[in-house]
Design a protein around this motif. Structure first.
Motif, mmCIF file in Angstrom:
data_model
loop_
_atom_site.group_PDB
_atom_site.id
_atom_site.type_symbol
_atom_site.label_atom_id
_atom_site.label_comp_id
_atom_site.label_asym_id
_atom_site.label_seq_id
_atom_site.Cartn_x
_atom_site.Cartn_y
_atom_site.Cartn_z
ATOM 1 N N GLN A 158 -94.305 2.376 -3.931
ATOM 2 C CA GLN A 158 -92.970 1.792 -3.961
ATOM 3 C C GLN A 158 -91.969 2.707 -4.683
ATOM 4 O O GLN A 158 -90.939 2.235 -5.174
ATOM 5 N N SER A 159 -92.279 4.012 -4.742
ATOM 6 C CA SER A 159 -91.393 4.942 -5.456
ATOM 7 C C SER A 159 -90.056 5.128 -4.756
ATOM 8 O O SER A 159 -89.107 5.606 -5.360
ATOM 9 N N SER A 160 -89.981 4.743 -3.482
ATOM 10 C CA SER A 160 -88.721 4.905 -2.754
ATOM 11 C C SER A 160 -87.658 3.921 -3.205
ATOM 12 O O SER A 160 -86.475 4.112 -2.935
ATOM 13 N N ASP A 161 -88.042 2.862 -3.888
ATOM 14 C CA ASP A 161 -87.081 1.856 -4.373
ATOM 15 C C ASP A 161 -86.550 2.303 -5.737
ATOM 16 O O ASP A 161 -87.277 2.298 -6.739
ATOM 17 N N GLU A 192 -84.673 0.882 -7.813
ATOM 18 C CA GLU A 192 -84.502 -0.178 -8.797
ATOM 19 C C GLU A 192 -85.809 -0.558 -9.486
ATOM 20 O O GLU A 192 -85.801 -1.318 -10.456
ATOM 21 N N LEU A 193 -86.943 -0.060 -8.993
ATOM 22 C CA LEU A 193 -88.224 -0.369 -9.601
ATOM 23 C C LEU A 193 -88.573 0.687 -10.649
ATOM 24 O O LEU A 193 -88.474 1.886 -10.414
#
Length: 418
Positions: free
Chosen positions: A26-29, A31-32
């Motif tokens: 989920q590194s593409s988000d 905001e995380l």
């Protein structure tokens, strides 16, 4: 890496977040993020977290943090005095009760993986040698490493660090590689911890860190040549059966030819041993020699008050006034005169500070002749004979001096035995 301030239970707390690793699903988000439950090595928060952890363990065994120095912890009780000095993860433990020291070491072993190096001989580049004569501090190995780095191990030694007739200017060819100059000066600054004889010279060359010239580099090399001829110099600390504090202060009025600012110098003795010294250019231009001397007195008074508080926390309180030696009678009269004059109102803060300490009998001023003023070593370049004479009075000795032959042994690891 990011730090976010949040309110938790009504108190302001800091939470540390780290961006997701590029390989995370989920590194593409953007905001995380990852919330860190504890500080990681090399983070900005990690030194603070380590200090809080180490200090909490030390305080659990009854030691109290010093108000004068946050890295010093002291415990004074009927069983004895215990002192701990920390620098990151290096600790010096001392006291007058061996069983208390062993107990502290065992406590630290339960919390951390520690290594006991035994009797203090080497700490942060400073070598210590103890005997019945006292403790000798010097940085011989540090100097040899510095000379090797500068490729000056085979240079011709100099008798004094500065030529008394030399004047520093901004003229000359600018250095193309200023990092070399800056690196040498930074290492010389650390060397002044045990070498008061180069304090003024190093203070002078450090004023040109941003735009040094070839002339400035030659002065640095002159200091290194002096170090080559005085590798064995250091400070001898002796037990003189008292803890009286005596300070000397002086100022070289308008001695800097570039901006005509004065130079503050002081040296302080505790129990007859030199423990603190300073050479620094004043931040403002003094309009008279008395003003320059008075600003130097204020700086020295702050150091005296700090040392008095430190000694009190170490178990050596004293109600006797500390003596401040000065060779300027005009400045001494200002310190004792309760009336401000128009000529001194521009240094009113310093006047109030010194006068308050004098009137409360914390500091007493005393006149000393210019011929007995030790602090000339920290304010101006001196001739060889005067320089060597003042240096011997400060308690700085050279263990490699032929006159001391037979009383000193040097082993291959550069350690001294008195």
């Amino acid at each position: 890496m990011d730090v976010k301030n949040v309110f938790l239970n009504g108190e302001l707390e800091e939470e540390v977040y780290m961006k997701l690793h590029p390989g995370h699903p989920q590194s593409s988000d953007p905001e995380l993020v990852c919330k860190l439950h504890k500080s990681i090595y090399r983070l900005k928060k990690s030194p603070c977290a380590w200090y809080l952890k180490l200090s909490s363990v030390i305080e659990e065994v009854g030691l109290k943090r010093s108000n004068a120095d946050s890295s010093l912890f002291v415990r004074i009780c009927p069983s004895g005095t215990l002192v701990v000095l920390i620098y990151v993860d290096d600790l010096i433990v001392t006291g007058d009760n061996a069983s208390e020291i062993v107990l502290l070491k065992n406590t630290l072993k339960q919390k951390f993986a520690i290594k006991d190096l035994g009797t203090l001989k080497y700490f942060l580049g400073i070598e210590m040698a103890t005997s019945k004569k006292g403790m000798f501090l010097n940085q011989r190995k540090y100097i040899l490493d510095l000379l090797q780095e500068a490729d000056m191990l085979d240079c011709k030694p100099a008798f004094i660090p500065l030529d008394c007739k030399h004047k520093m200017t901004m003229d000359g060819e600018t250095l193309t590689d200023i990092s070399y100059y800056q690196r040498l000066v930074r290492r010389l600054i650390y060397l002044t911890i045990t070498r008061p004889n180069i304090a003024f010279a190093v203070s002078l060359v450090s004023q040109f860190m941003h735009s040094p010239t070839m002339d400035h580099l030659q002065v640095v090399k002159r200091i290194l040549r002096y170090l080559k001829g005085s590798v064995g110099h250091g400070i001898l600390m002796q037990n003189n059966a008292h803890t009286q504090i005596l300070g000397y202060t002086d100022a070289d009025w308008a001695g800097n030819p570039l901006d005509r600012k004065s130079t503050t110098g002081f040296c302080i003795f505790v129990g007859g041993n030199l423990v603190s010294w300073k050479s620094k250019k004043q931040s403002v231009i003094a309009r008279s020699s008395a003003e320059a001397e008075y600003m130097a007195m204020a700086t020295t008074a702050c150091e005296l008050i700090w040392l008095k508080g430190l000694l009190s926390e170490l178990g050596f309180p004293s109600s006797q006034p500390m003596t401040l030696m000065c060779d300027n009678q005009a400045a001494m009269h200002i310190a004792s005169n309760p009336i401000f004059h128009a000529r001194t109102k521009h240094i009113e803060v310093d006047c109030h500070y010194i006068r308050e300490r004098v009137q409360s009998n914390i500091i007493q001023t005393r006149y000393t002749s210019s011929s007995c003023q030790f602090v000339d070593l920290f304010t101006k370049p001196l001739a060889t004979a005067v320089f060597q004479g003042l240096l011997s009075k400060l308690g700085s000795i050279n263990l490699l001096d032929p006159n001391l032959r037979g009383s000193v042994e040097i082993d291959q690891s550069h350690k001294y035995e008195l």
